[in-house]
Design a protein around this motif. Structure first.
Motif, short mmCIF file in Angstrom:
data_model
loop_
_atom_site.label_atom_id
_atom_site.label_comp_id
_atom_site.label_asym_id
_atom_site.label_seq_id
_atom_site.Cartn_x
_atom_site.Cartn_y
_atom_site.Cartn_z
N TYR A 142 4.65 34.86 -21.06
CA TYR A 142 6.09 35.17 -21.06
C TYR A 142 6.41 35.86 -19.74
O TYR A 142 5.79 36.87 -19.40
CB TYR A 142 6.44 36.06 -22.24
CG TYR A 142 6.34 35.36 -23.58
CD1 TYR A 142 7.36 34.54 -24.03
CD2 TYR A 142 5.21 35.50 -24.38
CE1 TYR A 142 7.27 33.87 -25.25
CE2 TYR A 142 5.10 34.84 -25.60
CZ TYR A 142 6.14 34.03 -26.02
OH TYR A 142 6.04 33.37 -27.23
N TYR A 147 8.25 37.43 -29.69
CA TYR A 147 7.54 36.57 -28.74
C TYR A 147 6.38 35.90 -29.50
O TYR A 147 5.33 36.53 -29.70
CB TYR A 147 7.00 37.37 -27.57
CG TYR A 147 8.07 38.10 -26.77
CD1 TYR A 147 8.73 37.47 -25.74
CD2 TYR A 147 8.40 39.42 -27.07
CE1 TYR A 147 9.72 38.13 -24.99
CE2 TYR A 147 9.38 40.09 -26.35
CZ TYR A 147 10.03 39.44 -25.32
OH TYR A 147 11.00 40.11 -24.60
N VAL A 153 8.77 30.87 -21.11
CA VAL A 153 7.35 30.89 -21.45
C VAL A 153 6.68 29.64 -20.92
O VAL A 153 7.30 28.57 -20.79
CB VAL A 153 7.17 30.99 -22.99
CG1 VAL A 153 7.77 29.75 -23.69
CG2 VAL A 153 5.71 31.16 -23.37
N PRO A 208 12.44 35.03 -24.85
CA PRO A 208 11.22 34.36 -25.34
C PRO A 208 11.09 32.91 -24.90
O PRO A 208 9.98 32.38 -24.88
CB PRO A 208 11.36 34.47 -26.86
CG PRO A 208 12.26 35.63 -27.08
CD PRO A 208 13.24 35.59 -25.95
N SER A 209 12.21 32.26 -24.55
CA SER A 209 12.14 30.86 -24.12
C SER A 209 11.59 30.74 -22.70
O SER A 209 11.22 29.63 -22.27
CB SER A 209 13.52 30.21 -24.18
OG SER A 209 14.44 30.90 -23.34
N LYS A 233 2.31 38.95 -21.31
CA LYS A 233 3.67 39.29 -20.93
C LYS A 233 3.65 39.92 -19.55
O LYS A 233 3.10 41.01 -19.36
CB LYS A 233 4.30 40.22 -21.97
CG LYS A 233 4.36 39.62 -23.37
CD LYS A 233 4.95 40.60 -24.35
CE LYS A 233 5.03 40.01 -25.76
NZ LYS A 233 3.69 39.82 -26.36
#
Length: 243
Positions: free
Chosen positions: A58, A14, A67, A64-65, A87
């Protein structure tokens, strides 16, 4: 070879940034800094409120995308501490309660279409937009509140002096346009929230005003001890300033 779920988790990365220099116009940068600092100072006594800005959030573990990076955001019910990224699954599932975006030519479409959908999905209770130049938003300041999964516009109030003001129930503060400049106000005291720089400037001005008052108090016949008491200054400091 079998790969364990723990191995898969450790391989997920991340990023804390996109690796590119942050490019902001002077107005966007100045108001982002003002908003984050002013809100951080206002909530400084609360250990369960986190204020930040331009930080990756996140919101789906393992993806990870998934976000987003609000210009300014406030989260209630999480620890106040420094983070390299936020996160949601590590914070008890808590997403921001309040988001402010500083709109510009490069962000306008994203701020008005893509981001509101993501913020609504995350359950962000209030979403505000501010356009420092007044070229992209009419009016320059807009606010909305999440109602049954959709954002409904907040009706601005106009104060007797013509200042546009929108109340944030989440923050308990008013967002106002003072000659086109965004400022937060405490509606209970009527006081404007200041950044660190503005707080220091106000302190210096107050200190200078006390020093400037010494000759006037001398002319009124007060002695050194009385002046020191009236201005809450040490006697030796008053004596030094009189010399």
């Amino acid at each position: 070879m079998t790969i364990s779920s723990n191995q898969l988790k450790t391989e997920i990365f991340y990023p804390d940034s996109d690796g590119k220099p942050m490019a902001e116009s002077d107005p966007a940068r100045d108001y982002l800094i003002y908003a984050v600092e002013a809100l951080d100072i206002y909530f400084q006594a609360r250990s369960d409120i986190y204020v930040s800005g331009n930080l990756y959030i996140y919101y789906k573990q393992g993806i990870p995308s998934a976000v987003i990076a609000p210009d300014v955001f406030v989260v209630f019910g999480v620890e106040k501490k420094k983070r390299s990224s936020y996160k949601v699954w590590q914070e008890g599932g808590k997403a921001p309660n309040f988001v402010l975006e500083i709109t510009s030519a490069s962000t306008q479409e994203n701020d008005e279409e893509d981001k509101p959908q993501k913020y609504a999905f995350l359950g962000v209770q209030e979403y505000f937009q501010y356009d420092p130049t007044g070229d992209y938003l009419k009016p320059q300041l807009k606010g909305s509140r999440l109602v049954q999964g959709k954002y409904q516009s907040l009706t601005p109030n106009f104060l007797p002096d013509g200042v546009l003001s929108i109340h944030s129930e989440v923050l308990g503060l008013d967002l106002r346009l003072i000659n086109g400049e965004l400022r937060f106000f405490d509606p209970q005291t009527g006081q404007k929230l200041l950044s660190h720089k503005e707080t220091e400037q106000a302190r210096q001005q107050a200190e200078q005003a006390r020093y400037d008052a010494i000759p006037k108090l001398l002319d009124l016949g007060l002695n050194v001890e009385q002046i020191a008491s009236a201005l809450n200054l040490p006697i030796d400091e008053v004596t030094r300033l009189m010399s």
